[in-house]
Structures are given as C-alpha cells and as structure tokens.
Design a protein around this motif. Structure first.
Motif, PDB file in Angstrom:
ATOM      1  N   MET A 183       0.829  -1.202   0.000  1.00 21.45           N
ATOM      2  CA  MET A 183       0.000   0.000   0.000  1.00 21.45           C
ATOM      3  C   MET A 183       0.870   1.261   0.000  1.00 21.45           C
ATOM      4  N   LYS A 184       1.966   1.238   0.806  1.00 22.44           N
ATOM      5  CA  LYS A 184       2.840   2.399   0.881  1.00 22.44           C
ATOM      6  C   LYS A 184       3.530   2.647  -0.446  1.00 22.44           C
ATOM      7  N   LYS A 185       3.956   1.565  -1.126  1.00 23.80           N
ATOM      8  CA  LYS A 185       4.599   1.707  -2.427  1.00 23.80           C
ATOM      9  C   LYS A 185       3.642   2.318  -3.434  1.00 23.80           C
ATOM     10  N   ASN A 186       2.379   1.873  -3.404  1.00 25.97           N
ATOM     11  CA  ASN A 186       1.382   2.416  -4.320  1.00 25.97           C
ATOM     12  C   ASN A 186       1.146   3.895  -4.061  1.00 25.97           C
ATOM     13  N   SER A 187       1.098   4.273  -2.778  1.00 28.33           N
ATOM     14  CA  SER A 187       0.899   5.672  -2.419  1.00 28.33           C
ATOM     15  C   SER A 187       2.073   6.523  -2.878  1.00 28.33           C
ATOM     16  N   THR A 188       3.283   6.023  -2.707  1.00 30.22           N
ATOM     17  CA  THR A 188       4.479   6.754  -3.129  1.00 30.22           C
ATOM     18  C   THR A 188       4.500   6.934  -4.641  1.00 30.22           C
ATOM     19  N   LEU A 189       4.161   5.872  -5.371  1.00 27.94           N
ATOM     20  CA  LEU A 189       4.141   5.945  -6.829  1.00 27.94           C
ATOM     21  C   LEU A 189       3.069   6.926  -7.294  1.00 27.94           C
ATOM     22  N   SER A 190       1.915   6.906  -6.636  1.00 24.92           N
ATOM     23  CA  SER A 190       0.834   7.822  -6.994  1.00 24.92           C
ATOM     24  C   SER A 190       1.265   9.274  -6.813  1.00 24.92           C
ATOM     25  N   LYS A 191       1.938   9.558  -5.700  1.00 26.02           N
ATOM     26  CA  LYS A 191       2.421  10.916  -5.456  1.00 26.02           C
ATOM     27  C   LYS A 191       3.487  11.309  -6.477  1.00 26.02           C
ATOM     28  N   ALA A 192       4.345  10.363  -6.824  1.00 20.47           N
ATOM     29  CA  ALA A 192       5.408  10.646  -7.792  1.00 20.47           C
ATOM     30  C   ALA A 192       4.823  10.985  -9.165  1.00 20.47           C
ATOM     31  N   VAL A 193       3.829  10.222  -9.585  1.00 24.17           N
ATOM     32  CA  VAL A 193       3.196  10.476 -10.878  1.00 24.17           C
ATOM     33  C   VAL A 193       2.465  11.811 -10.864  1.00 24.17           C
ATOM     34  N   PHE A 194       1.835  12.135  -9.748  1.00 23.03           N
ATOM     35  CA  PHE A 194       1.162  13.435  -9.616  1.00 23.03           C
ATOM     36  C   PHE A 194       2.174  14.571  -9.743  1.00 23.03           C
ATOM     37  N   VAL A 195       3.309  14.452  -9.072  1.00 23.62           N
ATOM     38  CA  VAL A 195       4.351  15.483  -9.152  1.00 23.62           C
ATOM     39  C   VAL A 195       4.858  15.610 -10.591  1.00 23.62           C
ATOM     40  N   ILE A 196       5.025  14.487 -11.268  1.00 20.92           N
ATOM     41  CA  ILE A 196       5.456  14.514 -12.672  1.00 20.92           C
ATOM     42  C   ILE A 196       4.446  15.269 -13.521  1.00 20.92           C
ATOM     43  N   ASN A 197       3.170  15.025 -13.270  1.00 17.17           N
ATOM     44  CA  ASN A 197       2.121  15.757 -13.989  1.00 17.17           C
ATOM     45  C   ASN A 197       2.260  17.257 -13.787  1.00 17.17           C
ATOM     46  N   VAL A 198       2.419  17.647 -12.524  1.00 18.08           N
ATOM     47  CA  VAL A 198       2.514  19.077 -12.209  1.00 18.08           C
ATOM     48  C   VAL A 198       3.743  19.698 -12.874  1.00 18.08           C
ATOM     49  N   LEU A 199       4.884  19.001 -12.813  1.00 16.54           N
ATOM     50  CA  LEU A 199       6.123  19.546 -13.369  1.00 16.54           C
ATOM     51  C   LEU A 199       6.053  19.669 -14.895  1.00 16.54           C
ATOM     52  N   ILE A 200       5.534  18.650 -15.560  1.00 12.12           N
ATOM     53  CA  ILE A 200       5.442  18.700 -17.022  1.00 12.12           C
ATOM     54  C   ILE A 200       4.466  19.781 -17.467  1.00 12.12           C
ATOM     55  N   ILE A 201       3.327  19.886 -16.781  1.00 11.03           N
ATOM     56  CA  ILE A 201       2.351  20.917 -17.134  1.00 11.03           C
ATOM     57  C   ILE A 201       2.946  22.310 -16.915  1.00 11.03           C
ATOM     58  N   ALA A 202       3.662  22.493 -15.809  1.00  8.14           N
ATOM     59  CA  ALA A 202       4.309  23.778 -15.548  1.00  8.14           C
ATOM     60  C   ALA A 202       5.329  24.101 -16.635  1.00  8.14           C
ATOM     61  N   ALA A 203       6.097  23.097 -17.045  1.00 10.77           N
ATOM     62  CA  ALA A 203       7.090  23.296 -18.105  1.00 10.77           C
ATOM     63  C   ALA A 203       6.417  23.677 -19.424  1.00 10.77           C
ATOM     64  N   ILE A 204       5.295  23.036 -19.737  1.00 10.53           N
ATOM     65  CA  ILE A 204       4.568  23.350 -20.968  1.00 10.53           C
ATOM     66  C   ILE A 204       4.062  24.786 -20.934  1.00 10.53           C
ATOM     67  N   PHE A 205       3.548  25.223 -19.797  1.00 10.67           N
ATOM     68  CA  PHE A 205       3.053  26.588 -19.682  1.00 10.67           C
ATOM     69  C   PHE A 205       4.179  27.604 -19.895  1.00 10.67           C
ATOM     70  N   VAL A 206       5.327  27.333 -19.298  1.00  8.30           N
ATOM     71  CA  VAL A 206       6.467  28.244 -19.453  1.00  8.30           C
ATOM     72  C   VAL A 206       6.946  28.246 -20.908  1.00  8.30           C
ATOM     73  N   LEU A 207       7.080  27.070 -21.492  1.00  6.20           N
ATOM     74  CA  LEU A 207       7.541  26.979 -22.875  1.00  6.20           C
ATOM     75  C   LEU A 207       6.526  27.585 -23.842  1.00  6.20           C
ATOM     76  N   ASN A 208       5.252  27.493 -23.507  1.00 12.42           N
ATOM     77  CA  ASN A 208       4.224  28.106 -24.348  1.00 12.42           C
ATOM     78  C   ASN A 208       4.391  29.618 -24.393  1.00 12.42           C
ATOM     79  N   TYR A 209       4.778  30.203 -23.257  1.00 10.00           N
ATOM     80  CA  TYR A 209       5.040  31.646 -23.221  1.00 10.00           C
ATOM     81  C   TYR A 209       6.206  31.996 -24.153  1.00 10.00           C
ATOM     82  N   PHE A 210       7.293  31.240 -24.041  1.00  4.62           N
ATOM     83  CA  PHE A 210       8.449  31.514 -24.894  1.00  4.62           C
ATOM     84  C   PHE A 210       8.151  31.193 -26.360  1.00  4.62           C
TER      85      PHE A 210
END
Length: 230
Positions: free
Chosen positions: A1-28
């Motif tokens: 259960m803990k491994k699943n929770s950690t993986l879920s949080k990691a994937v969520f963070v990846i989502n946030v980081l990639i979306i943030a990068a896309i927004f910044v790159l879209n500006y440029f």
C-alpha cells in the motif's frame, strides 16, 4: 500500500512539473514568433504526459482502461496534428479530427450517449456550421477548406457536447476538468479559424495557443485525477 501511495504521489508530481514546463515553454513559444521547435516540444510534453498516465493506470490496475487508452491516443494524435498542420492544413486537420474522435470515444467510455449530449452537440454544431457558411469575413482560398472546417466542427461539437453532458449528469470535479478542457479546446479552434481564414486581428493566434495548451494539459491531467479518485 505504501509503495502504491508513493508511486501515486510521484506520478502526480510529474504531472505538475510537465504541465508547468509546458506553460512556461508556451510563453516563450509565443514570444519568440511561434517557433516551430518550441511548439513541437510543448506538444510532445502533453503527449508524453498522456502516455505516462496511461502506463500508471495500467500499473495501478485501474478500472475502465479503455478510457485511459482512448485519451492517450487522442493526446498523441493532437501532437502529430500540431506537427503536420504546419505543412498541410488538410492532413493536419484530419489527424486533429481523429484525435477528437478518440476523445469523444473516451468520454463515451465514462457515460453512455443520451439525449442531453445530442441536444448540446447539435446546437453547438448548428451555430458553428452557420458561422462557417455565412459569416461574411471568412475567406477560404480553396472551397475544400470550408468543407474540412465544417466536418471538423461537427466532431469538436460532439466532443464539447459530450463533455458538458457528462458534467451535467454527474457534477464532480473530474467531469468539470474534462468539460473545461473541452470548452477551451473548442474556443482555441475557433480562434484558429479567425487567424487562418479572417486574419484581421493580431491577437487571435495568441488566443488560440493560449487556450490550446491548457486544454490539452487538462485532458492529460484528468487521467491522473481519475486514478486518484476512490
């Protein structure tokens, strides 16, 4: 259960980081004269995010994998359409339209088609078709371009109608995300028509891309959001 929770949080963070990068790159991307390379990177970002979320959905053994597969396919096709439409409007629009079809199919995997979406989609398409047929400022160099736009309008009207109907029938944050993304997608395409076939206003291209990438990012994020629902 803990491994699943950690993986879920990691994937969520990846989502946030990639979306943030896309927004910044879209500006440029926009501030550098709509550089084609930056466009491809931004589009590759949301396609990659769709594949990552599809893989996580499979690993975490989510129900309704057809939804995740159809969404990922739509995101990849949208990326391909971004690349090809710069060389051929007709082929690029065809790939985009196919991507929209996959989004509609994904929405149908969530809830079956009913009268609500038929009414909403029909109304939106009727207005879009009237605009494409009779708006005096529209200028199509080739008659086939008008036909392509009408067919495309039918598909994206179905996409918006189905997304809104799903939210009307089940008012949850998940369906709200998809409905908002679909509206932004529709608006972005409308701005693209303004830019390509009217060309009187300088802001239409910025409005198009300023809503396009948020729409695709929201669609990709909706996949991750669904995996986090109980």
């Amino acid at each position: 259960m803990k491994k699943n929770s950690t993986l879920s949080k990691a994937v969520f963070v990846i989502n946030v980081l990639i979306i943030a990068a896309i927004f910044v790159l879209n500006y440029f991307y926009q501030s550098n004269g709509f550089d084609f390379t930056l466009k491809c990177i931004c589009s590759g970002g949301f396609a990659l995010l769709g594949l990552i979320n599809l893989a996580y959905a499979a690993v975490s053994k989510q129900k309704n994998m057809k939804f995740f597969a159809a969404m990922a396919a739509g995101l990849v096709l949208a990326m391909l359409g971004d690349v090809i439409i710069g060389y051929s409007f007709i082929f690029g629009a065809a790939i985009f339209a196919l991507g929209h079809v996959f989004f509609v199919v994904a929405y149908c995997f969530l809830r079956k088609i009913g009268k609500t979406e038929l009414i909403i989609s029909g109304t939106v398409f009727a207005l879009a078709a009237l605009f494409l047929l009779f708006f005096p400022l529209l200028s199509f160099d080739e008659p086939i371009f008008r036909v392509v736009c009408i067919v495309y309008a039918l598909i994206i009207s179905c996409m918006l109608g189905k997304a809104v109907a799903n939210f009307v029938c089940e008012r949850t944050p998940f369906y709200a995300i998809i409905a908002l993304a679909s509206f932004l997608f529709f608006f972005s395409d409308l701005m693209l028509v303004f830019d390509w076939f009217i060309g009187l206003w300088d802001w239409t291209n910025e409005a198009c891309m300023g809503t396009y990438y948020p729409a695709l990012c929201l669609l990709a994020f909706s996949m991750n959001f669904k995996t986090r629902q109980k």
